[in-house]
Design an enzyme around this catalytic site. Structure first.
Site, PDB file in Angstrom:
ATOM      1  N   CYS A  30       0.827  -1.210   0.000  1.00 23.74           N
ATOM      2  CA  CYS A  30       0.000   0.000   0.000  1.00 23.74           C
ATOM      3  C   CYS A  30       0.866   1.266   0.000  1.00 23.74           C
ATOM      4  O   CYS A  30       1.668   1.461   0.924  1.00 23.74           O
ATOM      5  CB  CYS A  30      -0.921   0.007   1.225  1.00 23.74           C
ATOM      6  SG  CYS A  30      -1.843   1.543   1.410  1.00 23.74           S
ATOM      7  N   LYS A  57     -11.083  -8.325   5.891  1.00 24.60           N
ATOM      8  CA  LYS A  57     -10.565  -7.672   7.096  1.00 24.60           C
ATOM      9  C   LYS A  57     -11.058  -8.317   8.384  1.00 24.60           C
ATOM     10  O   LYS A  57     -12.241  -8.637   8.505  1.00 24.60           O
ATOM     11  CB  LYS A  57     -10.985  -6.187   7.085  1.00 24.60           C
ATOM     12  CG  LYS A  57     -10.436  -5.416   5.908  1.00 24.60           C
ATOM     13  CD  LYS A  57     -11.191  -4.120   5.680  1.00 24.60           C
ATOM     14  CE  LYS A  57     -10.778  -3.537   4.326  1.00 24.60           C
ATOM     15  NZ  LYS A  57     -11.636  -2.441   3.912  1.00 24.60           N
ATOM     16  N   VAL A  70      -5.514   1.187   5.838  1.00 23.50           N
ATOM     17  CA  VAL A  70      -4.199   1.333   6.467  1.00 23.50           C
ATOM     18  C   VAL A  70      -3.556   2.608   5.888  1.00 23.50           C
ATOM     19  O   VAL A  70      -3.923   3.021   4.795  1.00 23.50           O
ATOM     20  CB  VAL A  70      -3.310   0.095   6.185  1.00 23.50           C
ATOM     21  CG1 VAL A  70      -3.854  -1.126   6.896  1.00 23.50           C
ATOM     22  CG2 VAL A  70      -3.174  -0.194   4.688  1.00 23.50           C
ATOM     23  N   SER A  84      -2.834   8.356   6.535  1.00 20.18           N
ATOM     24  CA  SER A  84      -1.380   8.439   6.324  1.00 20.18           C
ATOM     25  C   SER A  84      -0.761   9.771   6.742  1.00 20.18           C
ATOM     26  O   SER A  84       0.269   9.793   7.421  1.00 20.18           O
ATOM     27  CB  SER A  84      -1.038   8.133   4.865  1.00 20.18           C
ATOM     28  OG  SER A  84      -1.637   9.056   3.983  1.00 20.18           O
TER      29      SER A  84
END
Length: 239
Positions: A30, A57, A70, A84
């Site tokens: 990712c 998940k 994520v 992020s």
């Protein structure tokens, strides 16, 4: 606890985060999670990693982040932080050694504004390959991407610096890098043909220890990307 292989629905929830550590919930390929991994490595922070199967998940992961995305950070005190740019800024504040964001409020705001501009570029990295697979004409999108990348190139020309925040790597460079690492995989490297300063920046970034510690080979990226577009993402490719 650290897991390379991704944990899926039905897996047991990880135990508590060890004292003096922080935990990263991630997915190996990712680009957004890579932003946080870059910051962790650059700042020399002790962390463990739990990789998550984003197609299937675990319930315990959705309890930590209802968005199911994520990166996610968890502290030894049970505090959970996600997204992020938010996780990266949090790390820079809580671990003040080797600051990545500038101390000047204006310089910090400039980096955040540049990241907003970059956020308008990111969708092209996904739309163009998708349109190509569907046999669509991408010339218009490529022209728009070239124009936007040209503005990033001009940013470096105007600053006369090696990186976007000066002559050393700062937060903004780490926030943009993961998608540039994947330009060949996205099939958009031709859109960089008229951006010499941006290409030099990419070359310098590839020499950075944190970038080296988090990057995958072109072959690994291509293999994962193929599995992703086939609808069967191989999160554990290469393990």
């Amino acid at each position: 606890m650290s897991t390379e292989k991704s944990l899926a629905k039905g897996s047991a929830a990880p135990g508590p985060v060890p004292k003096d550590h922080i935990r990263l919930y991630s997915m190996r390929f990712c680009p957004f999670a890579q932003r946080t991994r870059l910051v962790l490595h650059a700042k020399g922070i002790k962390f463990d990693t739990i990789n998550v199967d984003l197609k299937n998940k675990p319930d315990w992961f959705l309890e930590k982040n209802p968005f199911g995305t994520v990166p996610v950070l968890e502290t030894a005190a049970g505090e959970v932080i996600y997204e992020s740019s938010i996780t990266s800024e949090y790390l820079d504040e809580v671990y003040p050694e080797k600051k990545l964001l500038p101390s000047s409020a204006y310089a910090k705001a400039q980096q955040k504004m540049l990241l907003e501009h970059f956020a308008k570029i990111v969708p092209f990295f996904y739309r163009i390959p998708s349109a190509k697979r569907n046999g669509e004409d991408v010339s218009g999108m490529e022209a728009e991407l070239k124009e936007k990348l040209g503005k990033l190139n001009e940013e470096l020309v105007q600053k006369k610096t090696k990186f976007f925040g000066g002559d050393s790597i700062t937060m903004i460079d780490y926030m943009m890098w993961p998608h540039f690492e994947r330009t060949e995989v996205y099939g958009v490297q031709n859109c960089l043909d008229h951006t010499p300063e941006l290409k030099k920046w990419m070359g310098r970034m590839m020499e950075d220890p944190a970038v080296k510690a988090t990057m995958f080979s072109k072959e690994a990226h291509e293999a994962f990307y193929k599995s992703f577009i086939d609808g069967k993402p191989d999160y554990d490719y290469g393990l």
